[in-house]
Design an enzyme around this catalytic site. Structure first.
Site, mmCIF file in Angstrom:
data_model
loop_
_atom_site.group_PDB
_atom_site.id
_atom_site.type_symbol
_atom_site.label_atom_id
_atom_site.label_comp_id
_atom_site.label_asym_id
_atom_site.label_seq_id
_atom_site.Cartn_x
_atom_site.Cartn_y
_atom_site.Cartn_z
ATOM 1 N N ASP A 22 0.828 -1.209 0.000
ATOM 2 C CA ASP A 22 0.000 0.000 0.000
ATOM 3 C C ASP A 22 0.865 1.262 0.000
ATOM 4 O OD1 ASP A 22 -2.300 1.451 -0.004
ATOM 5 O OD2 ASP A 22 -2.864 1.023 2.066
ATOM 6 N N HIS A 39 3.458 3.482 -8.651
ATOM 7 C CA HIS A 39 3.348 2.061 -9.011
ATOM 8 C C HIS A 39 4.628 1.585 -9.709
ATOM 9 C CE1 HIS A 39 -0.703 2.285 -7.678
ATOM 10 N NE2 HIS A 39 -1.191 2.928 -8.723
ATOM 11 N N LEU A 133 11.201 -20.361 -4.740
ATOM 12 C CA LEU A 133 10.116 -19.511 -4.216
ATOM 13 C C LEU A 133 8.856 -19.597 -5.078
ATOM 14 C CD1 LEU A 133 9.167 -17.141 -2.318
ATOM 15 C CD2 LEU A 133 10.083 -15.590 -4.050
HETATM 16 C C1 FPP Z 1 -1.417 0.297 -3.506
HETATM 17 O O1 FPP Z 1 -1.019 1.639 -3.489
HETATM 18 C C2 FPP Z 1 -0.856 -0.407 -4.640
HETATM 19 C C3 FPP Z 1 -1.569 -0.959 -5.668
HETATM 20 C C4 FPP Z 1 -3.032 -0.880 -5.757
HETATM 21 C C5 FPP Z 1 -0.910 -1.641 -6.775
HETATM 22 C C6 FPP Z 1 0.312 -2.411 -6.401
HETATM 23 C C7 FPP Z 1 0.945 -2.887 -7.628
HETATM 24 C C8 FPP Z 1 2.270 -2.824 -7.914
HETATM 25 C C9 FPP Z 1 3.322 -2.357 -6.988
HETATM 26 C C10 FPP Z 1 2.711 -3.344 -9.230
HETATM 27 C C11 FPP Z 1 2.653 -4.798 -9.139
HETATM 28 C C12 FPP Z 1 3.536 -5.443 -10.087
HETATM 29 C C13 FPP Z 1 3.865 -6.730 -10.003
HETATM 30 C C14 FPP Z 1 4.687 -7.319 -11.058
HETATM 31 C C15 FPP Z 1 3.418 -7.587 -8.884
HETATM 32 P P1 FPP Z 1 -2.164 2.733 -3.614
HETATM 33 O O2 FPP Z 1 -2.261 3.116 -5.026
HETATM 34 O O3 FPP Z 1 -3.397 2.204 -2.979
HETATM 35 O O4 FPP Z 1 -1.546 3.886 -2.769
HETATM 36 P P2 FPP Z 1 -2.369 4.931 -1.895
HETATM 37 O O5 FPP Z 1 -3.048 4.145 -0.809
HETATM 38 O O6 FPP Z 1 -1.290 5.818 -1.388
HETATM 39 O O7 FPP Z 1 -3.328 5.599 -2.803
#
Ligand code: FPP
Length: 254
Positions: A22, A39, A133
């Site tokens: 998050d 992201h 893994l």
């Molecule tokens: C939460 O931060 C994150 C997500 C919804 C997406 C997570 C995805 C990635 C890091 C990319 C994944 C890639 C792979 C290959 C697994 P948020 O956007 O909810 O942040 P906020 O709470 O600050 O708005």
């Protein structure tokens, strides 16, 4: 920062770590950047944590990469996330193969864009023989939906007569979940200061240690993982027994 790795007891590692990644959006906003930039940087953390888990010998790592609720975000962000997923897997699959990582996907696979389904299917096939893994990506995942689907499967088996209601136990139920072949996570990490489970692995996290950190996901790197593991190793896992029973290794009814 001091290297915490030497302090981690490799004989008492969780077999399965689950992470709610998050804070990508907030991390980007704090830098005056677009959420998507967060992201992108989050993918660097993913690579580091996958690497660290592989090196340590953790058997399963489940990452909440896209929740069923995330479909409600602005279309531009959803599209960017899907594209990032596809591009990352495409780019990393050779390394996953080389590093003996086996890829799995849980969640509503059919709801993903076709190109994403295709890329994931290919990557799962290419890494299917790996024995290191197990990297589990939760995509379009909702624990309630997973539980409802399990209930449906069980009901269908009961109606068709292959399963008597009296035979429905934890083993039967567990086998109907997306995580059927995985052990339950012993440690769940959530970054960015939110102290919630948010519809993630509701059944599987029953006995997990929960670790919450204010660090945003793009800043969560190897040392942060070691810190979480040290915290986990300081805790005593009791499974409903008393502290005395655990210390004396007393097994009830034995
Ligand atoms: C939460 O931060 C994150 C997500 C919804 C997406 C997570 C995805 C990635 C890091 C990319 C994944 C890639 C792979 C290959 C697994 P948020 O956007 O909810 O942040 P906020 O709470 O600050 O708005």
């Amino acid at each position: 920062m001091m290297d915490l790795l030497p302090q981690v007891d490799r004989s008492r590692l969780p077999r399965h770590i689950a992470i709610i990644m998050d804070g990508n959006g907030r991390w980007a906003r704090e830098r005056g950047e677009d959420r998507v930039y967060g992201h992108y940087e989050g993918v660097v953390s993913v690579r580091e944590i996958v690497d660290a888990c592989g090196e340590l010998g953790v058997e399963y790592l489940t990452l909440y990469a896209f929740s069923a609720e995330n479909w409600n975000r602005p279309k531009a962000e959803v599209d960017a996330l899907m594209e990032l997923l596809v591009n990352t897997i495409r780019k990393e699959v050779d390394d996953l193969k080389k590093n003996n990582v086996k890829l799995h996907v849980i969640g509503d696979f059919a709801s993903l864009p076709e190109v994403c389904q295709k890329e994931m299917t290919e990557a799962m096939q290419l890494t299917g023989m790996n024995t290191g893994l197990n990297l589990v990506l939760a995509l379009s995942y909702s624990a309630r939906q997973e539980l409802l689907m399990a209930a449906r499967k069980i009901a269908e088996m009961a109606v068709s007569g292959v399963l008597a209601p009296a035979d429905i136990d934890e083993t039967v139920f567990q086998r109907c979940l997306d995580t059927a072949t995985f052990p339950d996570p012993e440690l769940m990490i959530r970054t960015s200061g939110e102290n919630r489970i948010s519809n993630f692995l509701l059944y599987q996290l029953a006995y997990a240690e929960l670790y919450f950190t204010p660090v945003h996901w793009p800043d969560f790197r190897k040392q942060n993982l070691y810190e979480a593991l040290l915290d986990y190793q300081r805790r005593e896992r009791r499974f409903g027994k008393t502290s005395e029973q655990i210390q004396k290794n007393i097994i009830p009814d034995a």
